[in-house]
Design a protein around this motif. Structure first.
Motif, mmCIF file in Angstrom:
data_model
loop_
_atom_site.group_PDB
_atom_site.id
_atom_site.type_symbol
_atom_site.label_atom_id
_atom_site.label_comp_id
_atom_site.label_asym_id
_atom_site.label_seq_id
_atom_site.Cartn_x
_atom_site.Cartn_y
_atom_site.Cartn_z
ATOM 1 N N HIS A 125 0.778 -1.268 -0.155
ATOM 2 C CA HIS A 125 0.143 -0.335 0.092
ATOM 3 C C HIS A 125 0.546 1.721 0.474
ATOM 4 C CE1 HIS A 125 -3.972 2.009 1.409
ATOM 5 N NE2 HIS A 125 -2.961 3.048 1.503
ATOM 6 N N HIS A 129 1.942 4.299 -2.893
ATOM 7 C CA HIS A 129 1.832 5.850 -3.162
ATOM 8 C C HIS A 129 2.829 6.512 -3.609
ATOM 9 C CE1 HIS A 129 -2.191 6.090 -1.099
ATOM 10 N NE2 HIS A 129 -1.401 5.508 0.007
ATOM 11 N N HIS A 135 -5.695 7.954 -2.983
ATOM 12 C CA HIS A 135 -6.674 6.129 -3.246
ATOM 13 C C HIS A 135 -7.617 6.019 -4.463
ATOM 14 C CE1 HIS A 135 -5.335 6.655 1.145
ATOM 15 N NE2 HIS A 135 -5.137 5.520 0.644
ATOM 16 N N PHE A 139 -5.108 4.028 -8.351
ATOM 17 C CA PHE A 139 -3.650 3.290 -7.005
ATOM 18 C C PHE A 139 -3.662 2.032 -6.450
ATOM 19 C CE2 PHE A 139 -3.997 2.418 -2.208
ATOM 20 C CZ PHE A 139 -2.367 2.715 -2.367
ATOM 21 N N SER A 170 -4.619 3.193 7.614
ATOM 22 C CA SER A 170 -3.071 3.602 7.084
ATOM 23 C C SER A 170 -3.638 4.114 6.102
ATOM 24 C CB SER A 170 -3.161 1.983 6.741
ATOM 25 O OG SER A 170 -1.824 1.576 5.541
ATOM 26 N N GLY A 171 -2.627 5.247 6.073
ATOM 27 C CA GLY A 171 -2.414 6.148 5.290
ATOM 28 C C GLY A 171 -1.944 6.225 3.818
HETATM 29 ZN ZN LIG Z 1 -3.580 4.985 1.734
#
Ligand SMILES: [Zn+2]
Length: 171
Positions: A125, A129, A135, A139, A170-171
């Motif tokens: 993930h 990024h 998102h 992505f 979760s960024g």
């Molecule tokens: Zn993310």
């Protein structure tokens, strides 16, 4: 206005945005007795011990986490071949990982303790990024290439709290 005291001794006043500060201050001082009364029940010693334990745990596991996470980043990046600068291992309360505009990857040291599939999902993930700092569909398309079950992983991860107090984003 509303006043709440949390188990860690923090107190939070909720007021409309347009309330002047002096009105809020006056409200707090009027409630002072109530605040002190509530604070009597906060076990500050226990809280500070908990904090100490947590920070010892972080210190002792940080380097192990770095080795595990770094090797998984390198493994998956053989496929993606993205550029990145630094991998940092942190002790955030609310977040498994993040990726900065400067192409630095940050991971919570607890990622190394997650079940393999979830650990790898967090890593993939954040890695994706590096290419897409959002998102959107593109992505998720990138994530899916390496983690076809990412939807399940994402769901499971939401049910695991990063820490007792924090959230699970979760960024
Ligand atoms: Zn993310």
């Amino acid at each position: 206005m509303r006043l709440a005291i949390y188990p860690d001794g923090a107190f939070v006043v909720t007021a409309p945005k347009w309330y002047p500060l002096y009105v809020i201050n006056k409200f707090i001082s009027e409630k002072a007795d109530w605040i002190f009364e509530k604070l009597k029940y906060v076990d500050f010693q226990e809280l500070s011990e908990k904090k100490k334990t947590e920070s010892t745990r972080y210190k002792s596991q940080k380097e192990f986490a770095r080795v595990v996470i770094k090797s998984r980043v390198e493994f998956f990046n053989r496929f993606y071949n993205f550029e990145y600068n630094r991998i940092s291992i942190k002790n955030q309360k609310t977040c498994w990982g993040s990726c900065s505009r400067k192409k630095n990857l940050n991971f919570n040291y607890k990622v190394a303790d997650l079940p393999e599939e979830l650990r790898d999902y967090v890593i993939v993930h954040e890695l994706c990024h590096l290419r897409e700092l959002n998102h959107r569909k593109k992505f998720w398309g990138l994530v899916e290439k390496v983690a076809p079950n990412y939807k399940i992983s994402r769901k499971s991860l939401k049910n695991i709290k990063v820490s007792a107090k924090g959230g699970s984003a979760s960024g």
